[in-house]
Design an enzyme around this catalytic site. Structure first.
Site, PDB file in Angstrom:
ATOM      1  N   CYS A  49     -25.918  -5.273 -77.133  1.00 35.95           N
ATOM      2  CA  CYS A  49     -26.330  -4.660 -78.396  1.00 35.95           C
ATOM      3  C   CYS A  49     -26.129  -3.148 -78.309  1.00 35.95           C
ATOM      4  CB  CYS A  49     -27.777  -4.925 -78.765  1.00 35.95           C
ATOM      5  SG  CYS A  49     -28.188  -6.654 -78.857  1.00 35.95           S
TER       6      CYS A  49
ATOM      7  N   ARG B 236     -20.334  -3.438 -77.574  1.00 34.22           N
ATOM      8  CA  ARG B 236     -21.555  -3.903 -76.896  1.00 34.22           C
ATOM      9  C   ARG B 236     -22.081  -5.210 -77.460  1.00 34.22           C
ATOM     10  NH1 ARG B 236     -23.877   0.410 -74.072  1.00 34.22           N
ATOM     11  NH2 ARG B 236     -25.866  -0.663 -74.021  1.00 34.22           N
TER      12      ARG B 236
ATOM     13  N   TRP C  56     -25.570  -8.604 -79.905  1.00 33.64           N
ATOM     14  CA  TRP C  56     -25.067  -9.703 -79.079  1.00 33.64           C
ATOM     15  C   TRP C  56     -26.288 -10.580 -78.826  1.00 33.64           C
ATOM     16  CZ3 TRP C  56     -25.835 -11.907 -74.224  1.00 33.64           C
ATOM     17  CH2 TRP C  56     -24.792 -12.724 -73.749  1.00 33.64           C
TER      18      TRP C  56
ATOM     19  N   ASN D 180     -32.292  -2.738 -78.145  1.00 33.58           N
ATOM     20  CA  ASN D 180     -31.316  -3.269 -77.201  1.00 33.58           C
ATOM     21  C   ASN D 180     -32.086  -3.648 -75.941  1.00 33.58           C
ATOM     22  OD1 ASN D 180     -29.081  -3.756 -75.505  1.00 33.58           O
ATOM     23  ND2 ASN D 180     -28.982  -1.614 -74.905  1.00 33.58           N
ATOM     24  N   GLY D 181     -32.038  -4.916 -75.562  1.00 34.36           N
ATOM     25  CA  GLY D 181     -32.750  -5.346 -74.356  1.00 34.36           C
ATOM     26  C   GLY D 181     -33.372  -6.717 -74.570  1.00 34.36           C
TER      27      GLY D 181
ATOM     28  N   GLU E 123      -8.204 -11.190 -60.649  1.00 31.07           N
ATOM     29  CA  GLU E 123      -8.340 -10.314 -61.803  1.00 31.07           C
ATOM     30  C   GLU E 123      -7.365 -10.735 -62.913  1.00 31.07           C
ATOM     31  OE1 GLU E 123     -10.411  -8.405 -62.904  1.00 31.07           O
ATOM     32  OE2 GLU E 123      -9.435  -7.061 -64.330  1.00 31.07           O
TER      33      GLU E 123
ATOM     34  N   HIS F 160      -5.488 -28.369 -50.850  1.00 30.22           N
ATOM     35  CA  HIS F 160      -6.812 -28.931 -50.532  1.00 30.22           C
ATOM     36  C   HIS F 160      -7.532 -29.446 -51.775  1.00 30.22           C
ATOM     37  CE1 HIS F 160      -6.395 -27.707 -46.411  1.00 30.22           C
ATOM     38  NE2 HIS F 160      -6.048 -26.493 -46.812  1.00 30.22           N
TER      39      HIS F 160
END
Ligand code: M6R
Length: 603
Positions: A2, A27, A74, A100-101, A477, A500
């Site tokens: 957020c 964000r 978010w 935010n949190g 990456e 494997h």
């Protein structure tokens, strides 16, 4: 997750907040909203969906105000919906907040307030903050905020407005970032610097449980006992251009193209006379018998690449741990351990927790961070800054490359200090690292083969990446980049591991991307490529020591020659571009991939 922003000043807050939210959208972007204060009280618009939809709504229903708060979300508690979007108001419509949190004890607070007759409307944890602040409000918003914060468990960065105190915007934070920006026309709060860069480069960093009280012309800071706190502003050197697309279709492409400059400035800061050089030179490495690198996502992959470099040059054991695991495993670290934290944002919750756990156990902590003044940068014992500038695309590219070169330089410096290599050998290695920016510039002039090949890859359901040794680390990456922006399933394997189990997944027209920059292992990785080709796969070989010739099932993209320890910095450029063009050909929202947020400030 957020992003929050707030403004109080002489200009209309609405376009300022919308512009700031655009720069914070990385964000979180499942819903957004804005509340402004004007002569009629609060005006609030919020809804599910991208910020562009909120903008469209506001253009049809204009609003204005001299003060306001905005939020881009978010979702963590409560699905993305109009009602769960921020800002949240208390039921008396007196207090509006953006958060935010995560409030961990929100259920208990909610039950307590419901018993007292408060009516909740959303499924979020954040609504309890507005409701609790209203409950405590008795004519003094600062006092109500202090009492509210005293009841909250978890993390928060908050912007708060109170209808009865229309001149003051309040901010407070704990474990989530919040800056205060001071411009000539007003004062800002924001989750991150790019949100205010168009207006000011003068910012204050708020510490945990500090309260900022903003008016149109002033900002004052207090602690939880309401004692004044003196703070000095810092001057940000990032330019607003660095947070713009600059003619590119996506931030990600722009940021890939910026890599030569970023590499050059980062190398310069560590090998020239920058702050990074001073810190590296000052480190007494003889006290460390172990190095642990801990990070998340791409930053973890940078750690994995550097493990090969550290171990090869320093002959010291290096463990690379996912920060989300490290924090809970009772890690074996002590005062003889150097724990290296790698993070673009410096705000990743898991990496912060890992750092605090390492410090609690007495380890020395060194961070490699991009965002100046971020939590990890401030709390670690030593901080090296990557010179990437603001990175906006959710998928990291230039910050990752900058992390890699700082890790290389650290490894070479440590090896020299430990007497494992001579000064002359170290200087030669430094010279090779310093040559990377120019080599990358040349590569970025020849991107056609990658672009064309990527255009043929949109139909794959699954793409494998293989490599051996350090090429395997960078394959990880490549694979992460592809899956996060193209939504194609992908996995990275050490070439020797295929037999494997994984080889059973190879069928007609599976694509395998093989990285080959370790010349001494070329025959091995080539044999892995042949094994998958003979089972129907197609192979894209990316490397600088490939002797095979292209064929119906084998495509080759050449990389320039360089010491194998530093080759990941070159392979990653084409791996990033490969993912970018696959996603672009699929027409996806490259800078804001679904379900992701750039800065993961919750667990
Ligand atoms: O800000 P950080 O470097 O701590 O972020 C760590 C990861 O969340 C990040 O690298 C993530 O994996 C990126 N989206 C990868 O492109």
């Amino acid at each position: 997750m957020c992003g929050i922003i707030g403004y109080v000043g002489t200009q209309n807050a609405v376009p300022i907040i919308l512009d700031g939210l655009k720069r914070l959208e990385y964000r979180g972007y499942d819903s957004s909203g804005i509340a402004v204060m004007n002569n009629n009280g609060f005006d609030v618009v919020k809804q599910k969906g991208r910020l562009s939809e909120l903008e469209a709504l506001i253009s049809q229903r204009p609003m204005s105000g001299y003060m306001g708060i905005g939020h881009t979300r978010w979702a963590t508690h409560g699905k993305p919906s109009d009602i769960n979007s921020h800002p949240h108001l208390g039921s008396q419509n007196k207090i509006a907040i953006v958060h935010n949190g995560i409030i961990e004890n929100y259920r208990q607070i909610k039950e307590r307030l419901e018993q007292k007759g408060t009516n909740f409307v959303s499924q979020t944890d954040s609504e309890v903050i507005a409701q609790l602040a209203e409950y405590y409000y008795n004519g003094d918003i600062v006092e109500a905020v202090i009492k509210t914060a005293g009841n909250l468990e978890g993390s928060y960065a908050l912007g708060i407005m109170c209808l009865d105190e229309p001149d003051r915007l309040i901010a407070i934070k704990k474990d989530n970032p919040l800056i205060i920006g001071v411009a000539d026309h007003g004062i800002f709060i924001a989750s991150d610097v790019p949100a205010v860069l168009a207006h000011t480069n003068k910012v204050y960093y708020l510490n945990d449980k500090e309260i900022a009280v903003l008016t149109k012309t002033s900002v004052e800071f207090y602690n939880m006992d309401r004692e004044p706190v003196h703070k000095e502003p810092e001057t940000i050197t990032w330019s607003i251009d660095s947070a713009e697309k600059g003619g590119y279709e996506h931030f990600m492409l722009k940021e890939i193209m910026e890599q030569p400059r970023v590499l050059k400035e980062t190398v310069q800061s560590a090998l020239g006379c920058g702050d990074n050089r001073r810190i590296i030179d000052g480190l007494d490495v003889s006290r460390f018998n172990r190095i642990v690198i801990t990070a998340c996502g791409s930053a973890y992959n940078a750690g994995m690449v550097s493990k090969y470099v550290f171990e090869q040059l320093c002959r010291i054991t290096v463990e690379v741990e996912l920060a989300s695991e490290f924090r809970y495993k009772d890690p074996i670290v002590d005062c003889n351990t150097l724990v290296i934290l790698v993070s673009q944002s410096g705000e990743t919750a898991d990496t912060i927790a890992a750092m605090r756990e390492a410090k609690r156990k007495g380890a020395a902590t060194l961070s490699i961070v991009n965002v100046v003044g971020s939590t990890i940068a401030r709390e670690s014992d030593y901080t090296l800054y990557t010179m990437a500038g603001p990175e906006i695309a959710v998928a990291t590219t230039k910050a990752f490359s900058a992390q890699l070169v700082l890790l290389y330089i650290l490894a070479v410096s440590f090896a020299k200090k430990l007497g494992k290599i001579t000064k002359e050998a170290a200087d030669n290695l430094f010279a090779e690292i310093a040559s990377l920016p120019d080599i990358a510039t040349g590569m970025l002039k020849r991107i056609d083969p990658v672009q064309k090949y990527a255009a043929t890859c949109v139909g794959y359901k699954s793409i494998f990446f293989i490599g051996r040794n350090i090429d395997y680390a960078i394959a990880m990456e490549g694979s992460l980049k592809l899956k996060e922006i193209s939504y194609i399933h992908s996995e990275a394997y050490a070439g020797g591991e295929l037999k494997h189990g994984t080889i059973s997944l190879i069928e007609d027209n599976t694509l395998v991307v093989a990285i080959s920059c370790c010349e001494r292992l070329y025959e091995k990785i080539y044999s892995n490529a042949e094994q998958v080709i003979s089972r129907g796969a197609k192979v894209l070989f990316i490397g600088n020591c490939i002797k095979a010739v292209p064929g119906e099932r084998l495509e080759i993209i050449e990389l320039p020659k360089i010491n194998e320890l530093f080759a990941p910095s070159l392979s990653v450029v084409y791996l990033q571009l490969f993912s970018y063009y696959v996603a672009a050909n699929k027409g996806l929202d490259i800078d804001k991939p679904r379900n992701l947020a750039k800065s993961v400030t919750v667990e």
